[in-house]
Design a protein around this motif. Structure first.
Motif, PDB file in Angstrom:
ATOM      1  N   GLY A  32       0.795  -1.214   0.000  1.00  9.93           N
ATOM      2  CA  GLY A  32       0.000   0.000   0.000  1.00  9.93           C
ATOM      3  C   GLY A  32       0.827   1.264   0.000  1.00  9.93           C
ATOM      4  N   GLU A  33       0.182   2.365   0.414  1.00  6.35           N
ATOM      5  CA  GLU A  33       0.844   3.672   0.391  1.00  6.35           C
ATOM      6  C   GLU A  33       0.319   4.507   1.553  1.00  6.35           C
ATOM      7  OE1 GLU A  33       1.227   5.225  -3.640  1.00  6.35           O
ATOM      8  OE2 GLU A  33       1.163   7.258  -2.786  1.00  6.35           O
ATOM      9  N   ALA A  34       1.181   5.290   2.177  1.00  9.34           N
ATOM     10  CA  ALA A  34       0.738   6.190   3.256  1.00  9.34           C
ATOM     11  C   ALA A  34       1.589   7.456   3.212  1.00  9.34           C
ATOM     12  CB  ALA A  34       0.890   5.508   4.610  1.00  9.34           C
ATOM     13  N   PHE A  35       0.942   8.605   3.344  1.00 12.64           N
ATOM     14  CA  PHE A  35       1.607   9.917   3.297  1.00 12.64           C
ATOM     15  C   PHE A  35       2.508  10.041   2.060  1.00 12.64           C
ATOM     16  CE2 PHE A  35       1.275   8.629   7.823  1.00 12.64           C
ATOM     17  CZ  PHE A  35       0.275   9.511   8.210  1.00 12.64           C
ATOM     18  N   GLY A  36       2.052   9.484   0.964  1.00 10.95           N
ATOM     19  CA  GLY A  36       2.815   9.581  -0.285  1.00 10.95           C
ATOM     20  C   GLY A  36       4.013   8.646  -0.344  1.00 10.95           C
ATOM     21  N   ILE A  37       4.162   7.789   0.646  1.00 13.10           N
ATOM     22  CA  ILE A  37       5.296   6.859   0.675  1.00 13.10           C
ATOM     23  C   ILE A  37       4.780   5.455   0.386  1.00 13.10           C
ATOM     24  CG2 ILE A  37       7.155   5.891   2.125  1.00 13.10           C
ATOM     25  CD1 ILE A  37       7.514   8.858   1.745  1.00 13.10           C
ATOM     26  N   LYS A  38       5.467   4.773  -0.553  1.00  7.80           N
ATOM     27  CA  LYS A  38       5.060   3.395  -0.856  1.00  7.80           C
ATOM     28  C   LYS A  38       5.470   2.489   0.292  1.00  7.80           C
ATOM     29  CE  LYS A  38       5.054   3.786  -5.818  1.00  7.80           C
ATOM     30  NZ  LYS A  38       5.910   3.922  -6.965  1.00  7.80           N
ATOM     31  N   LEU A  39       4.497   1.738   0.801  1.00  9.01           N
ATOM     32  CA  LEU A  39       4.806   0.821   1.903  1.00  9.01           C
ATOM     33  C   LEU A  39       5.259  -0.498   1.305  1.00  9.01           C
ATOM     34  CD1 LEU A  39       1.703   1.534   4.177  1.00  9.01           C
ATOM     35  CD2 LEU A  39       3.915   2.676   4.180  1.00  9.01           C
ATOM     36  N   ASN A  40       6.519  -0.846   1.620  1.00  6.42           N
ATOM     37  CA  ASN A  40       7.038  -2.104   1.077  1.00  6.42           C
ATOM     38  C   ASN A  40       7.901  -2.825   2.121  1.00  6.42           C
ATOM     39  OD1 ASN A  40       9.476  -0.805   1.131  1.00  6.42           O
ATOM     40  ND2 ASN A  40       9.501  -0.353  -1.064  1.00  6.42           N
ATOM     41  N   GLY A  41       8.452  -3.928   1.712  1.00  7.92           N
ATOM     42  CA  GLY A  41       9.254  -4.751   2.626  1.00  7.92           C
ATOM     43  C   GLY A  41      10.483  -4.030   3.165  1.00  7.92           C
ATOM     44  N   ARG A  42      10.993  -3.078   2.369  1.00  9.13           N
ATOM     45  CA  ARG A  42      12.168  -2.328   2.831  1.00  9.13           C
ATOM     46  C   ARG A  42      11.809  -1.501   4.069  1.00  9.13           C
ATOM     47  NH1 ARG A  42      17.031  -3.686   2.877  1.00  9.13           N
ATOM     48  NH2 ARG A  42      18.563  -2.081   2.447  1.00  9.13           N
ATOM     49  N   LEU A  43      10.592  -0.976   4.038  1.00 12.48           N
ATOM     50  CA  LEU A  43      10.098  -0.206   5.180  1.00 12.48           C
ATOM     51  C   LEU A  43       9.960  -1.124   6.405  1.00 12.48           C
ATOM     52  CD1 LEU A  43       8.925   2.755   5.605  1.00 12.48           C
ATOM     53  CD2 LEU A  43       6.706   1.649   5.551  1.00 12.48           C
ATOM     54  N   LEU A  44       9.433  -2.327   6.161  1.00 12.70           N
ATOM     55  CA  LEU A  44       9.321  -3.301   7.247  1.00 12.70           C
ATOM     56  C   LEU A  44      10.707  -3.651   7.790  1.00 12.70           C
ATOM     57  CD1 LEU A  44       6.605  -5.894   6.128  1.00 12.70           C
ATOM     58  CD2 LEU A  44       6.401  -4.060   7.797  1.00 12.70           C
ATOM     59  N   ALA A  45      11.655  -3.832   6.865  1.00 11.59           N
ATOM     60  CA  ALA A  45      13.022  -4.165   7.278  1.00 11.59           C
ATOM     61  C   ALA A  45      13.593  -3.030   8.137  1.00 11.59           C
ATOM     62  CB  ALA A  45      13.907  -4.397   6.065  1.00 11.59           C
ATOM     63  N   TYR A  46      13.303  -1.773   7.715  1.00 12.40           N
ATOM     64  CA  TYR A  46      13.811  -0.644   8.489  1.00 12.40           C
ATOM     65  C   TYR A  46      13.225  -0.671   9.899  1.00 12.40           C
ATOM     66  CZ  TYR A  46      14.752   3.875  10.429  1.00 12.40           C
ATOM     67  OH  TYR A  46      15.170   4.862  11.294  1.00 12.40           O
ATOM     68  N   TYR A  47      11.920  -0.919   9.996  1.00 11.02           N
ATOM     69  CA  TYR A  47      11.321  -0.907  11.336  1.00 11.02           C
ATOM     70  C   TYR A  47      11.758  -2.116  12.173  1.00 11.02           C
ATOM     71  CZ  TYR A  47       8.975   3.431  10.698  1.00 11.02           C
ATOM     72  OH  TYR A  47       8.754   4.760  10.533  1.00 11.02           O
ATOM     73  N   LEU A  48      12.119  -3.201  11.494  1.00 15.12           N
ATOM     74  CA  LEU A  48      12.700  -4.329  12.233  1.00 15.12           C
ATOM     75  C   LEU A  48      14.051  -3.904  12.830  1.00 15.12           C
ATOM     76  CD1 LEU A  48      12.599  -7.426  12.916  1.00 15.12           C
ATOM     77  CD2 LEU A  48      13.915  -7.792  10.840  1.00 15.12           C
TER      78      LEU A  48
END
Lengths: 240, 350
Positions: free
Chosen positions: B168-184
């Motif tokens: 998906g997308e939030a605040f104009g940012i594509k939500l992807n696995g890289r984002l999940l990896a960052y939060y991990l």
């Protein structure tokens, strides 16, 4: 004399190439204060450090309650119940007063009753409880050093010149704290240059010269005999 | 609540609290505040280095042990994840097993080094750790069949942690696995940092500080100095290895240059000193400043050089090629003006 809590027999200690303790024999009776006296440089501090294992005895036996201390590490000796207050006070200046005190309790938690007694003896410690020990005055540091040894009941206290360089009012506080300990039946081996304190607190005395004990007896006997003092230590203690 | 989280060790300076809060918020919202691959790489690297530097601070700042083997432990964790991912196949189980084995191997090696060398004087211990770390780095380079040698290892992490996994997308940012990896990475690092903060503020941490100040005194009140030093070395090594594992999960590549090189060891030392030894929060400040400087000083100097192109000499001095020189100057200035580190200085002014 009551049964000994600590016995040193034929102890030799070298520091580098120097022979500091030479065939030292010393008996510390259980309960009461034993004064370790002598001129500067005769080996009093080395004796305490050797008992703690901070200097290794080259030869001889050191036994506490029948247990040979010589093969034990310093920490092990401390855990047997020896409270050591070194000449340089041995406090941790980067830690707070509270942290210094809790380090002295084997469980890490201080007994509130005992702490109240310590605060009553040394009120300054309660005032500066959360301050870094390095910020305390010389007298307060010495109070902390003694209080740390008092934090738990010990079998034996080794205290090295607790009143050295202190103002008379603090010397009196210190003497009163040691008197309290004595009243509780503690066994104390005390190195002290202040004659008034030595006379007031000491039950027995051992006089050292050249690395070994040259005289042992009642403190009162030594205190009342100026000739004996002159002969053993080169001067009358009243003049100190 | 905050007091419990910080184990009662508050920053003790308003300015320091504000700086730490800004760093925390910036890292927590980095993907949204600073979109872009480079900024996300920088944010992740800051998180990981905060833990790595904090684990080194446990050793140097809290226990007074100088070790040059910290990158070796970092590397063990990273290679643990890489090897587990290669041999077990991509999956979270491989990441967990690799991280656990890496941390265990680091703790065991640290125990062996500590047992044999913590009795000797500090300088000899430092030399021994240097020798062991160099030997391991050479070994990793030469055992190319297992470690990939100088080329290192590429491996696959779970698909949920890769850019290909989109949700998906939030605040104009594509939500992807890289984002999940960052939060991990962010959550793991935050947790490890809080654990370290708890350790240094526990009775165990108090003993370490006492040993740092005077090991003879600590021994004389009943603490077995060698045992405590060995425990601190093992704990520090295990946390460094976990930081290495997180780094490996983030990079999806390990090699001697990225995890075992001596230059990383020097960076860690600089970050501890700049931030302030024996403070934990120093690791946050030191790592943030240093990683930012490493990543953006060159760009900043390029802009400054262009802006001053009309002037004599200055554009040459500000040439991006000279960024290491300026980094060195910044380090000398920070040590001169903040001998107790930035945190020590900030705590001093209150």
């Amino acid at each position: 004399m009551s049964d000994p809590i600590l016995t040193l027999q034929g102890v030799h200690t070298d520091i580098a190439q120097y022979h500091i303790l030479e065939n030292l024999d010393l008996i510390v009776p259980r309960g009461g204060v034993t004064m370790l006296l002598g001129r500067n440089g005769v080996g009093k501090t080395t004796t305490l450090r050797t008992i703690m294992g901070l200097w290794k005895a080259k030869a001889g036996e050191i036994t506490m309650d029948g247990r040979n201390l010589v093969p034990m590490a310093t920490a092990e000796r401390a855990r047997l119940g020896i409270g050591y207050v070194p000449e340089d006070m041995g406090i941790f200046t980067d830690l707070t007063v509270a942290e210094n005190m809790s380090l002295a309790a084997a469980s890490g938690t201080l007994d509130p009753q005992r702490l109240n007694w310590i605060f009553a003896t040394f009120p300054a410690l309660s005032t500066f409880w959360s301050s870094e020990a390095g910020n305390l005055s010389g007298g307060q540091k010495q109070m902390l050093a003694i209080a740390r040894a008092m934090a738990e009941e010990r079998q034996l206290y080794l205290i090295d010149e607790p009143t050295k360089g202190l103002a008379p009012a603090i010397v009196s506080t210190m003497a009163s704290a040691l008197r309290d300990l004595k009243r509780q039946g503690a066994s104390i081996l005390l190195v002290e240059q202040n004659f008034a304190v030595a006379k007031a607190l000491g039950d027995t005395a051992a006089v050292m010269d050249d690395g070994h004990v040259i005289w042992t007896g009642e403190m009162a006997e030594l205190a009342n005999d100026a000739h004996l003092q002159e002969r053993l230590m080169g001067l009358s203690m009243e003049t100190l | 609540m905050i007091n419990i989280l910080l184990s009662g060790d508050r920053p003790r300076s308003i300015l320091l609290s504000v700086i730490l809060l800004v760093i925390l918020v910036a890292l927590a919202l980095a993907p949204f505040l600073f979109p872009g691959v480079r900024s996300l790489e920088t944010a992740a690297r800051i998180c990981i280095f905060i833990v790595l530097v904090a684990s080194y601070d446990l050793l140097l700042g809290y226990t007074g042990i100088v070790s040059f083997a910290h990158t070796m432990f970092f590397g063990l964790g990273a290679y643990g994840v890489a090897l587990a991912s290669i041999h077990m196949g991509r999956g979270f189980d491989a990441l967990v097993v690799g991280s656990a084995l890496g941390a265990l191997a680091a703790a065991v090696l640290a125990f062996a080094i500590g047992l044999f060398s913590l009795r000797v004087r500090a300088i000899f211990f430092a030399m021994i750790t240097l020798a062991v770390a160099s030997a391991v780095a050479v070994l990793v380079s030469q055992m190319s069949e297992l470690t990939g040698g100088e080329d290192g290892l590429n491996y696959l992490v779970p698909r949920e942690l890769t850019p290909a996994f989109r949700f998906g997308e939030a605040f104009g940012i594509k939500l992807n696995g890289r984002l999940l990896a960052y939060y991990l990475v962010f959550a793991s690092c935050l947790l490890l940092f809080l654990v370290l903060l708890r350790v240094v503020n526990s009775p165990f941490g108090r003993v370490l500080k006492a040993i740092r100040e005077n090991d003879f005194r600590a021994e004389a009140i009943g603490f077995r100095v060698v045992a405590y030093r060995t425990m601190a070395t093992c704990l520090s090594a295990a946390v460094a290895a976990l930081a290495g594992s997180i780094f490996a999960i983030w990079l999806r590549y390990v090699g001697p240059d990225t995890t075992l090189s001596f230059s990383i060891m020097l960076d860690i030392l600089l970050m501890v000193v700049i931030g302030g030894m024996g403070t934990m929060y120093g690791a946050v400040i030191g790592a943030t400043l240093f990683v930012l400087a490493q990543n953006y000083l060159q760009t900043l100097m390029g802009s400054a050089s262009d802006a001053t192109s009309a002037l004599p000499l200055i554009p040459d001095l500000l040439s991006p090629d000279r960024w290491l020189l300026w980094l060195g100057v910044l380090f000398i200035l920070s040590v001169y003006f903040f001998p107790t580190g930035i945190v020590g200085r900030l705590r001093g002014v209150r």
